[in-house]
Scaffold this motif. Sequence first.
Motif, mmCIF file in Angstrom:
data_model
loop_
_atom_site.group_PDB
_atom_site.id
_atom_site.type_symbol
_atom_site.label_atom_id
_atom_site.label_comp_id
_atom_site.label_asym_id
_atom_site.label_seq_id
_atom_site.Cartn_x
_atom_site.Cartn_y
_atom_site.Cartn_z
ATOM 1 N N VAL A 224 0.838 -1.203 0.000
ATOM 2 C CA VAL A 224 0.000 0.000 0.000
ATOM 3 C C VAL A 224 0.874 1.256 0.000
ATOM 4 O O VAL A 224 0.602 2.215 -0.727
ATOM 5 C CB VAL A 224 -0.980 0.002 1.203
ATOM 6 C CG1 VAL A 224 -1.636 1.360 1.386
ATOM 7 C CG2 VAL A 224 -2.036 -1.073 1.021
ATOM 8 N N ILE A 225 1.932 1.234 0.788
ATOM 9 C CA ILE A 225 2.846 2.376 0.814
ATOM 10 C C ILE A 225 3.470 2.584 -0.560
ATOM 11 O O ILE A 225 3.515 3.712 -1.073
ATOM 12 C CB ILE A 225 3.931 2.170 1.894
ATOM 13 C CG1 ILE A 225 3.310 2.279 3.287
ATOM 14 C CG2 ILE A 225 5.065 3.186 1.735
ATOM 15 C CD1 ILE A 225 4.231 1.856 4.414
ATOM 16 N N LEU B 142 -10.840 8.818 -5.140
ATOM 17 C CA LEU B 142 -9.477 8.365 -4.936
ATOM 18 C C LEU B 142 -8.857 9.077 -3.743
ATOM 19 O O LEU B 142 -8.166 8.468 -2.930
ATOM 20 C CB LEU B 142 -8.648 8.615 -6.196
ATOM 21 C CG LEU B 142 -7.224 8.106 -6.202
ATOM 22 C CD1 LEU B 142 -7.184 6.617 -5.891
ATOM 23 C CD2 LEU B 142 -6.583 8.386 -7.536
ATOM 24 N N SER B 143 -9.145 10.366 -3.620
ATOM 25 C CA SER B 143 -8.624 11.133 -2.499
ATOM 26 C C SER B 143 -9.172 10.597 -1.176
ATOM 27 O O SER B 143 -8.450 10.503 -0.185
ATOM 28 C CB SER B 143 -8.975 12.610 -2.659
ATOM 29 O OG SER B 143 -8.422 13.367 -1.625
ATOM 30 N N ASN B 144 -10.457 10.232 -1.159
ATOM 31 C CA ASN B 144 -11.050 9.647 0.055
ATOM 32 C C ASN B 144 -10.386 8.323 0.400
ATOM 33 O O ASN B 144 -10.110 8.036 1.563
ATOM 34 C CB ASN B 144 -12.554 9.446 -0.124
ATOM 35 C CG ASN B 144 -13.312 10.744 -0.141
ATOM 36 O OD1 ASN B 144 -12.839 11.759 0.346
ATOM 37 N ND2 ASN B 144 -14.489 10.726 -0.730
ATOM 38 N N ALA B 145 -10.111 7.502 -0.624
ATOM 39 C CA ALA B 145 -9.422 6.240 -0.387
ATOM 40 C C ALA B 145 -8.016 6.510 0.137
ATOM 41 O O ALA B 145 -7.543 5.833 1.059
ATOM 42 C CB ALA B 145 -9.365 5.411 -1.672
ATOM 43 N N ASP B 146 -7.360 7.510 -0.427
ATOM 44 C CA ASP B 146 -6.013 7.853 0.020
ATOM 45 C C ASP B 146 -6.040 8.318 1.480
ATOM 46 O O ASP B 146 -5.161 7.966 2.247
ATOM 47 C CB ASP B 146 -5.420 8.948 -0.877
ATOM 48 C CG ASP B 146 -3.977 9.238 -0.532
ATOM 49 O OD1 ASP B 146 -3.144 8.326 -0.664
ATOM 50 O OD2 ASP B 146 -3.689 10.366 -0.099
ATOM 51 N N VAL C 233 -6.219 5.301 3.605
ATOM 52 C CA VAL C 233 -4.913 4.647 3.636
ATOM 53 C C VAL C 233 -3.989 5.386 4.592
ATOM 54 O O VAL C 233 -3.328 4.770 5.435
ATOM 55 C CB VAL C 233 -4.291 4.569 2.218
ATOM 56 C CG1 VAL C 233 -2.818 4.208 2.287
ATOM 57 C CG2 VAL C 233 -5.050 3.573 1.364
ATOM 58 N N GLN C 234 -3.957 6.705 4.494
ATOM 59 C CA GLN C 234 -3.098 7.499 5.373
ATOM 60 C C GLN C 234 -3.482 7.290 6.845
ATOM 61 O O GLN C 234 -2.618 7.160 7.705
ATOM 62 C CB GLN C 234 -3.182 8.983 5.017
ATOM 63 C CG GLN C 234 -2.469 9.324 3.723
ATOM 64 C CD GLN C 234 -0.979 9.115 3.837
ATOM 65 O OE1 GLN C 234 -0.479 8.001 3.743
ATOM 66 N NE2 GLN C 234 -0.258 10.178 4.046
ATOM 67 N N GLU D 180 -2.308 4.773 12.040
ATOM 68 C CA GLU D 180 -2.732 3.891 13.133
ATOM 69 C C GLU D 180 -1.704 2.802 13.393
ATOM 70 O O GLU D 180 -1.403 2.465 14.529
ATOM 71 C CB GLU D 180 -4.095 3.274 12.807
ATOM 72 C CG GLU D 180 -4.683 2.431 13.900
ATOM 73 C CD GLU D 180 -5.234 3.238 15.049
ATOM 74 O OE1 GLU D 180 -5.318 2.667 16.159
ATOM 75 O OE2 GLU D 180 -5.573 4.421 14.864
ATOM 76 N N VAL D 181 -1.127 2.273 12.313
ATOM 77 C CA VAL D 181 -0.121 1.230 12.440
ATOM 78 C C VAL D 181 1.111 1.787 13.150
ATOM 79 O O VAL D 181 1.734 1.103 13.950
ATOM 80 C CB VAL D 181 0.263 0.662 11.053
ATOM 81 C CG1 VAL D 181 1.503 -0.200 11.133
ATOM 82 C CG2 VAL D 181 -0.888 -0.142 10.467
ATOM 83 N N LYS D 182 1.456 3.034 12.862
ATOM 84 C CA LYS D 182 2.657 3.650 13.435
ATOM 85 C C LYS D 182 2.423 4.214 14.838
ATOM 86 O O LYS D 182 3.372 4.513 15.541
ATOM 87 C CB LYS D 182 3.141 4.786 12.531
ATOM 88 C CG LYS D 182 3.613 4.289 11.177
ATOM 89 C CD LYS D 182 3.983 5.459 10.281
ATOM 90 C CE LYS D 182 4.305 4.989 8.879
ATOM 91 N NZ LYS D 182 4.524 6.105 7.979
#
Length: 102
Positions: free
Chosen positions: A57-58, A83-87, A90-91, A96-98
Amino acid sequence: MTYSCTDFADSIQDKLTDVGALHEADKCSEGYNEDPGAQATASLNAIDRLVEVRDSVIDYRAELTAFAERAGISLDDGILSKLSNADARVQAALAEVKAPVK
């Protein structure tokens, strides 16, 4: 009631199964339920799959951003709102992972 190592392992495996990283086939080896080593190996393989997805994904986001920049468009342009909403999702997921565990 105490929370045992077995409870912990079960909780981890259940969550990995819920998110689709640990497959039922991973848990089908003979003696899996009685073999902590097999459970750990299957769980670590599932975590490796999640890390691979995250890394993909990154990379995908970086490629998409570079492509958009070369084309002179921004991910915030109205035409790319979905696409911006999907991005943005993702961000948020990557943040959250970090984020440190609460």
